[in-house]
Write an enzyme that holds these catalytic residues in place. Structure first.
Site, PDB file in Angstrom:
ATOM      1  N   TRP A 156       0.838  -1.222   0.000  1.00  0.00           N
ATOM      2  CA  TRP A 156       0.000   0.000   0.000  1.00  0.00           C
ATOM      3  C   TRP A 156       0.865   1.263   0.000  1.00  0.00           C
ATOM      4  O   TRP A 156       0.606   2.196   0.770  1.00  0.00           O
ATOM      5  CB  TRP A 156      -0.936   0.020   1.219  1.00  0.00           C
ATOM      6  CG  TRP A 156      -1.677  -1.247   1.440  1.00  0.00           C
ATOM      7  CD1 TRP A 156      -2.634  -1.762   0.608  1.00  0.00           C
ATOM      8  CD2 TRP A 156      -1.526  -2.164   2.538  1.00  0.00           C
ATOM      9  NE1 TRP A 156      -3.079  -2.957   1.143  1.00  0.00           N
ATOM     10  CE2 TRP A 156      -2.425  -3.212   2.313  1.00  0.00           C
ATOM     11  CE3 TRP A 156      -0.736  -2.186   3.689  1.00  0.00           C
ATOM     12  CZ2 TRP A 156      -2.545  -4.291   3.194  1.00  0.00           C
ATOM     13  CZ3 TRP A 156      -0.856  -3.252   4.556  1.00  0.00           C
ATOM     14  CH2 TRP A 156      -1.746  -4.283   4.313  1.00  0.00           C
ATOM     15  N   GLU A 363      -1.740   6.475   7.497  1.00  0.00           N
ATOM     16  CA  GLU A 363      -0.946   7.231   8.495  1.00  0.00           C
ATOM     17  C   GLU A 363      -1.512   7.052   9.913  1.00  0.00           C
ATOM     18  O   GLU A 363      -1.521   7.978  10.724  1.00  0.00           O
ATOM     19  CB  GLU A 363      -0.815   8.697   8.066  1.00  0.00           C
ATOM     20  CG  GLU A 363      -0.081   8.760   6.732  1.00  0.00           C
ATOM     21  CD  GLU A 363       0.646  10.042   6.449  1.00  0.00           C
ATOM     22  OE1 GLU A 363       0.940  10.789   7.380  1.00  0.00           O
ATOM     23  OE2 GLU A 363       0.968  10.250   5.260  1.00  0.00           O
ATOM     24  N   GLY A 364      -1.933   5.819  10.180  1.00  0.00           N
ATOM     25  CA  GLY A 364      -2.488   5.459  11.483  1.00  0.00           C
ATOM     26  C   GLY A 364      -3.996   5.475  11.445  1.00  0.00           C
ATOM     27  O   GLY A 364      -4.602   6.524  11.215  1.00  0.00           O
TER      28      GLY A 364
HETATM   29  N1  CAA Z   1       5.930   9.554  18.350  1.00  0.00           N
HETATM   30  C1  CAA Z   1       7.194   9.256  18.669  1.00  0.00           C
HETATM   31  N2  CAA Z   1       7.560   8.041  19.145  1.00  0.00           N
HETATM   32  C2  CAA Z   1       6.574   7.129  19.294  1.00  0.00           C
HETATM   33  C3  CAA Z   1       5.236   7.387  18.976  1.00  0.00           C
HETATM   34  C4  CAA Z   1       4.922   8.667  18.484  1.00  0.00           C
HETATM   35  N3  CAA Z   1       3.668   9.008  18.141  1.00  0.00           N
HETATM   36  N4  CAA Z   1       4.509   6.275  19.227  1.00  0.00           N
HETATM   37  C5  CAA Z   1       5.343   5.350  19.680  1.00  0.00           C
HETATM   38  N5  CAA Z   1       6.599   5.858  19.731  1.00  0.00           N
HETATM   39  C6  CAA Z   1       7.830   5.195  20.177  1.00  0.00           C
HETATM   40  C7  CAA Z   1       7.714   4.814  21.645  1.00  0.00           C
HETATM   41  O1  CAA Z   1       8.149   5.866  22.474  1.00  0.00           O
HETATM   42  C8  CAA Z   1       8.641   3.607  21.697  1.00  0.00           C
HETATM   43  O2  CAA Z   1       9.990   4.003  21.746  1.00  0.00           O
HETATM   44  P1  CAA Z   1      10.912   3.720  23.051  1.00  0.00           P
HETATM   45  O3  CAA Z   1      10.814   2.264  23.337  1.00  0.00           O
HETATM   46  O4  CAA Z   1      12.258   4.180  22.623  1.00  0.00           O
HETATM   47  O5  CAA Z   1      10.279   4.557  24.126  1.00  0.00           O
HETATM   48  C9  CAA Z   1       8.456   2.956  20.346  1.00  0.00           C
HETATM   49  O6  CAA Z   1       7.929   3.958  19.480  1.00  0.00           O
HETATM   50  C10 CAA Z   1       7.508   1.778  20.363  1.00  0.00           C
HETATM   51  O7  CAA Z   1       6.315   2.219  20.918  1.00  0.00           O
HETATM   52  P2  CAA Z   1       5.385   1.246  21.749  1.00  0.00           P
HETATM   53  O8  CAA Z   1       6.185   0.473  22.741  1.00  0.00           O
HETATM   54  O9  CAA Z   1       4.275   2.089  22.254  1.00  0.00           O
HETATM   55  O10 CAA Z   1       4.926   0.213  20.607  1.00  0.00           O
HETATM   56  P3  CAA Z   1       3.491  -0.385  20.278  1.00  0.00           P
HETATM   57  O11 CAA Z   1       3.750  -1.491  19.341  1.00  0.00           O
HETATM   58  O12 CAA Z   1       2.715  -0.633  21.523  1.00  0.00           O
HETATM   59  O13 CAA Z   1       2.748   0.821  19.525  1.00  0.00           O
HETATM   60  C11 CAA Z   1       2.299   2.173  17.577  1.00  0.00           C
HETATM   61  C12 CAA Z   1       3.334   1.442  18.416  1.00  0.00           C
HETATM   62  C13 CAA Z   1       2.104   3.564  18.147  1.00  0.00           C
HETATM   63  C14 CAA Z   1       0.956   1.473  17.536  1.00  0.00           C
HETATM   64  C15 CAA Z   1       2.906   2.222  16.165  1.00  0.00           C
HETATM   65  O14 CAA Z   1       3.110   0.904  15.715  1.00  0.00           O
HETATM   66  C16 CAA Z   1       2.059   2.977  15.165  1.00  0.00           C
HETATM   67  O15 CAA Z   1       2.062   4.209  15.148  1.00  0.00           O
HETATM   68  N6  CAA Z   1       1.351   2.243  14.269  1.00  0.00           N
HETATM   69  C17 CAA Z   1       0.656   2.867  13.156  1.00  0.00           C
HETATM   70  C18 CAA Z   1       1.571   2.883  11.949  1.00  0.00           C
HETATM   71  C19 CAA Z   1       1.119   3.849  10.906  1.00  0.00           C
HETATM   72  O16 CAA Z   1       0.737   4.978  11.189  1.00  0.00           O
HETATM   73  N7  CAA Z   1       1.223   3.434   9.639  1.00  0.00           N
HETATM   74  C20 CAA Z   1       0.946   4.288   8.564  1.00  0.00           C
HETATM   75  C21 CAA Z   1       1.704   3.829   7.361  1.00  0.00           C
HETATM   76  S1  CAA Z   1       2.434   5.128   6.459  1.00  0.00           S
HETATM   77  C22 CAA Z   1       1.268   5.723   5.394  1.00  0.00           C
HETATM   78  O17 CAA Z   1       0.110   5.424   5.493  1.00  0.00           O
HETATM   79  C23 CAA Z   1       1.805   6.703   4.439  1.00  0.00           C
HETATM   80  C24 CAA Z   1       1.050   6.812   3.174  1.00  0.00           C
HETATM   81  O18 CAA Z   1       1.454   6.282   2.178  1.00  0.00           O
HETATM   82  C25 CAA Z   1      -0.151   7.675   3.105  1.00  0.00           C
END
Ligand code: CAA
Length: 379
Positions: A156, A363-364
């Protein structure tokens, strides 16, 4: 807090509105039907400075603030969300990510062309089995000394085929989980890199969304962004900013549908008077306008915080969560106001309704935004 836009911001907004009307509106229905990427229009957007709006002028960018960027995103998205997703990814994921975290050499080599649209960028995080659960990266970047050996599949990917610069997230040290992930700059044409199938999508059908395959692609170490293991933080930090772009896209889709609904309600007559004279329609328009205004305030707040270099993580997630939700509601009501005409392509609102859905996914997802917001609230 000042809600008045500056002269410069108003000029940018008008330029984007004029461009959308004159260059994007003609052919938008055909591009949607034929799933045709707006290549010529994107080229012009690059020439006009819409693809590197916030990038420092020393890297060929516009040096503008985030408020100007969201104003332009809203105007472009009112007409063509397929063009605006390309614009959002290039500006806020690729250019911003490279400018903030790239080396001087990377900025010279890649950012300067990305900021003018001479190159288009793609952000490659999602995988067949790692969408929302982004830490579970299966793509590997094996450390081979002076290069990484990249293997895996991305799914995607926006600008999948039209891009020439790809920011690819991959796992180097699986035992370290997300702290072992790297972000690499991969060029189109590197041996072993193949652009896979194009997705046949519900909405934003003009954007080119592809899967990408990497088989033993040698990526020089100089193309790693940040320190070893910085890739996941890079992706998360970049996405925080990207969400402001997608929130403004959702806002634009909603306000585009609303404007069409107002116009139609003033023209169309039923039961001897214009639709706009019926209270049932007036109340719908009042609800739509109120939701749009609330979404716009959230988007501007997130943009303002980013411009002030303050923490905008929660504000960006709230803006995306709310704007994408009201985009569903407003576009659905716009179709309803148009009645039978709303269900056919010629009147544009059915496309906007289909385009709106993706803003709750990429993007989430909505659910991920709620995770981000609640974690910020409770930390
Ligand atoms: N900003 C900065 N750092 C972040 C963060 C944020 N919003 N969210 C999480 N982190 C960091 C955490 O601090 C952690 O780092 P440390 O261990 O160093 O503290 C690390 O990331 C892992 O975080 P978690 O332990 O909370 O991990 P998790 O697995 O429980 O959750 C998540 C992670 C927030 C769900 C993450 O996987 C996420 O954001 N998922 C969604 C992914 C996404 O947005 N995909 C979109 C694809 S891109 C796209 O769509 C582009 C396009 O083409 C249009």
């Amino acid at each position: 807090m000042n809600f008045e836009l500056t002269e410069e911001q108003l000029t940018v907004q008008k330029a984007a509105r004029d461009f959308a009307q004159t260059e994007l509106l003609p052919g938008v229905i055909e591009r949607d039907t034929e799933q045709k990427f707006p290549a010529e229009q994107i080229k012009k957007m690059g020439e006009l400075g819409f693809l590197g709006m916030m990038t420092d002028p020393k890297y060929n960018g516009g040096g503008m603030d985030t408020i100007s960027y969201v104003l332009a995103m809203e105007e472009i998205s009112k007409i063509d969300a397929s063009a605006s997703v390309c614009m959002s990814v290039n500006n806020s994921l690729v250019c911003w990510g490279l400018e903030r975290f790239g080396t001087e050499e990377q900025k010279e080599k890649y950012l300067k062309k990305l900021a003018t649209g001479e190159s288009i960028g793609a952000f490659c995080l999602s995988e067949p089995e790692a969408g929302s659960d982004a830490t579970s990266q299966r793509t590997t970047a094996e450390d081979k000394g002076d290069y990484y050996l990249l293997n895996g599949t991305k799914n995607w990917i926006t600008n999948g085929k039209s891009a020439s610069v790809y920011l690819v997230i991959a796992q180097t040290h699986p035992e370290k989980r997300h702290k072992g992930i790297n972000a690499l700059i991969v060029e189109r044409g590197m041996p072993g890199f193949v652009v896979g199938k194009k997705e046949d999508k519900m909405g934003i059908r003009g954007s080119d969304t592809h899967s990408l395959m990497f088989t033993d692609v040698k990526v020089p170490k100089a193309n790693r962004i940040g320190e070893d293991g910085f890739g996941f933080t890079f992706a998360m930090t970049t996405l925080n900013g990207g969400r402001i772009g997608i929130a403004s896209q959702a806002l634009g889709i909603a306000s585009g549908a609303y404007e069409l609904a107002v116009k139609y309600a003033k023209e169309r007559k039923a039961f001897g008077k214009h639709l706009s004279e019926h209270q049932a329609i007036q109340f719908k328009l009042a609800d739509m306008a109120t939701k749009i205004n609330a979404a716009r305030l959230l988007v501007w707040q997130a943009a303002h915080l980013k411009d002030q270099k303050k923490d905008f993580v929660k504000a960006a997630a709230m803006a995306k969560l709310f704007a994408s939700q009201i985009a569903q509601e407003v576009t659905t009501e716009a179709v309803q106001i148009h009645g039978g005409y709303g269900y056919v392509k010629e009147f544009h609102v059915e496309r906007l309704m289909r385009d709106a859905k993706i803003t709750q996914i990429y993007e989430g997802t909505t659910e991920i935004q709620k995770m981000v917001i609640s974690r910020e609230l409770l930390k």
